[in-house]
Design a protein around this motif. Sequence first.
Motif, PDB file in Angstrom:
ATOM      1  N   SER A 231       0.830  -1.213   0.000  1.00  0.00           N
ATOM      2  CA  SER A 231       0.000   0.000   0.000  1.00  0.00           C
ATOM      3  C   SER A 231       0.861   1.258   0.000  1.00  0.00           C
ATOM      4  O   SER A 231       0.593   2.211  -0.739  1.00  0.00           O
ATOM      5  N   ILE A 232       1.907   1.257   0.825  1.00  0.00           N
ATOM      6  CA  ILE A 232       2.776   2.433   0.888  1.00  0.00           C
ATOM      7  C   ILE A 232       3.534   2.606  -0.434  1.00  0.00           C
ATOM      8  O   ILE A 232       3.662   3.718  -0.952  1.00  0.00           O
ATOM      9  N   GLY A 233       4.036   1.495  -0.992  1.00  0.00           N
ATOM     10  CA  GLY A 233       4.719   1.584  -2.280  1.00  0.00           C
ATOM     11  C   GLY A 233       3.794   2.036  -3.392  1.00  0.00           C
ATOM     12  O   GLY A 233       4.170   2.857  -4.232  1.00  0.00           O
ATOM     13  N   SER A 234       2.561   1.507  -3.414  1.00  0.00           N
ATOM     14  CA  SER A 234       1.592   1.907  -4.433  1.00  0.00           C
ATOM     15  C   SER A 234       1.213   3.370  -4.283  1.00  0.00           C
ATOM     16  O   SER A 234       1.083   4.096  -5.284  1.00  0.00           O
ATOM     17  N   LEU A 274      -2.000   0.762 -12.755  1.00  0.00           N
ATOM     18  CA  LEU A 274      -1.954  -0.688 -12.583  1.00  0.00           C
ATOM     19  C   LEU A 274      -0.518  -1.198 -12.601  1.00  0.00           C
ATOM     20  O   LEU A 274      -0.121  -2.030 -11.764  1.00  0.00           O
ATOM     21  N   VAL A 275       0.280  -0.701 -13.541  1.00  0.00           N
ATOM     22  CA  VAL A 275       1.685  -1.121 -13.631  1.00  0.00           C
ATOM     23  C   VAL A 275       2.452  -0.723 -12.381  1.00  0.00           C
ATOM     24  O   VAL A 275       3.264  -1.500 -11.855  1.00  0.00           O
ATOM     25  N   MET A 336      12.245  -5.520 -15.948  1.00  0.00           N
ATOM     26  CA  MET A 336      12.411  -4.983 -17.293  1.00  0.00           C
ATOM     27  C   MET A 336      11.051  -4.789 -17.962  1.00  0.00           C
ATOM     28  O   MET A 336      10.823  -3.776 -18.640  1.00  0.00           O
ATOM     29  N   ASN A 337      10.132  -5.750 -17.774  1.00  0.00           N
ATOM     30  CA  ASN A 337       8.844  -5.646 -18.454  1.00  0.00           C
ATOM     31  C   ASN A 337       8.009  -4.486 -17.927  1.00  0.00           C
ATOM     32  O   ASN A 337       7.215  -3.901 -18.656  1.00  0.00           O
ATOM     33  N   VAL A 338       8.191  -4.121 -16.664  1.00  0.00           N
ATOM     34  CA  VAL A 338       7.481  -2.963 -16.121  1.00  0.00           C
ATOM     35  C   VAL A 338       7.912  -1.696 -16.838  1.00  0.00           C
ATOM     36  O   VAL A 338       7.093  -0.876 -17.276  1.00  0.00           O
ATOM     37  N   PHE A 339       9.226  -1.527 -16.995  1.00  0.00           N
ATOM     38  CA  PHE A 339       9.744  -0.350 -17.680  1.00  0.00           C
ATOM     39  C   PHE A 339       9.374  -0.365 -19.163  1.00  0.00           C
ATOM     40  O   PHE A 339       9.135   0.688 -19.762  1.00  0.00           O
ATOM     41  N   MET A 358       3.282  -9.205 -19.060  1.00  0.00           N
ATOM     42  CA  MET A 358       3.944  -8.515 -17.948  1.00  0.00           C
ATOM     43  C   MET A 358       3.315  -8.877 -16.606  1.00  0.00           C
ATOM     44  O   MET A 358       4.006  -9.208 -15.639  1.00  0.00           O
ATOM     45  N   ILE A 359       1.990  -8.831 -16.547  1.00  0.00           N
ATOM     46  CA  ILE A 359       1.301  -9.122 -15.286  1.00  0.00           C
ATOM     47  C   ILE A 359       1.524 -10.577 -14.872  1.00  0.00           C
ATOM     48  O   ILE A 359       1.811 -10.870 -13.699  1.00  0.00           O
TER      49      ILE A 359
END
Length: 385
Positions: A231-234, A274-275, A336-339, A358-359
């Motif tokens: 939650s904090i990271g999001s 979402l990412v 890598m796929n996130v970027f 990616m997901i």
Amino acid sequence: MLRKIYLKEMKDSFRDRRTLLLTVLLPIVMMTGLVLFYESMVSNGEGEVYQLAVDNNFSAEEEGIFAAYENIEFVQSDDPEAVVEEGEAQAALILNDGFLESVEAGEAATVTVLGNSFSQNSSNLMNMVTSALAVYEKAVIAERLEAQGTEQDLVQPFMLEQKEITEDNPSINLVALLIPLILGLAIGIGAGPSASDLFAGEKEKKTMEALLMTPVNRMTLLVAKWLTIVSIGSLTGIITLIVVALEISFLTENLKSAVSLGDNVYAIIGFSILVSVIYAMFVATLLMVTSIIGKTVKEAQSYSTPIMMIGMFPLMMISGIGINELQFHHFAIPIMNVFTILKELSFGIINYEHLGIMIASNLVCIVAAFIIARVMFMKDKWVMN
């Protein structure tokens, strides 16, 4: 019970001023600095006034060569090179005595441009000077050919034309690099302190034993702490995206003109959030494992630092790859796929197949890392100091 523990951990995290600082204030400051830095990189010196050092014999006719560049100011001096070294000018132009007369007479003429290529302002000014001199050189050659009755086409047999296969603004590539870089750093910085404190911090403060003596199931406790980190990271990632979007819209011109999301703007914003959540889940799971391993907060942070650093390497690897050159493995390798997805979204591209790959790949890694964390958390040697 899970909800109560989760809310309790969230309240404890946000009571900590350090968490508020790293989650809210630091991302805003960091985003502002990076956005303004990238804006200055793509501005190419537009609106800037540059000082060009010349000798005292520099004539008005010679100054006319640079009439197309109104943002060049001439600083006359006995020693133009010294003026540049003292920082009073960004570059220096040294012409031989009677430069224009030598050119008109067909005699040898010399031009020396002095500057510092490591300085952006100096480099921009030197490019302006060399471009103006190149235009003047072509004009002189054309006059000489015409005087001799020679057509210019004999010297220039063909015209070279270079076209881009995409109509996108070249600055969009910097935006596609800027947003993932900022997002990755912000999520890691925002979630790191909470992850270290929720496990290693509990062991260091001798409160983990008392927590485990309660009738709460360890799995419930583990999930609640993991959700807190996620939650904090999001939240940090979402704040980062909002801040970057607002700053590009209101504080920049070149970056704003480069971003054109078209009719898919809301979908792109939704998928970007979402990412960022998926990446926060991935980072939170890794940070949870390092925090369980560490016996103190400092030790846990030492373990987590290499993870945050390694996360920047995939971004550097895809920075030089065109959007049409991306292949399956770019969307299948975690981090890598996130970027890569964020790079596509920055170009206004929504590819559901790539999003699914990616997901799926990240969820597989998240589940594997979470199983490792669960196995460790179930054993007293990892949770007892």
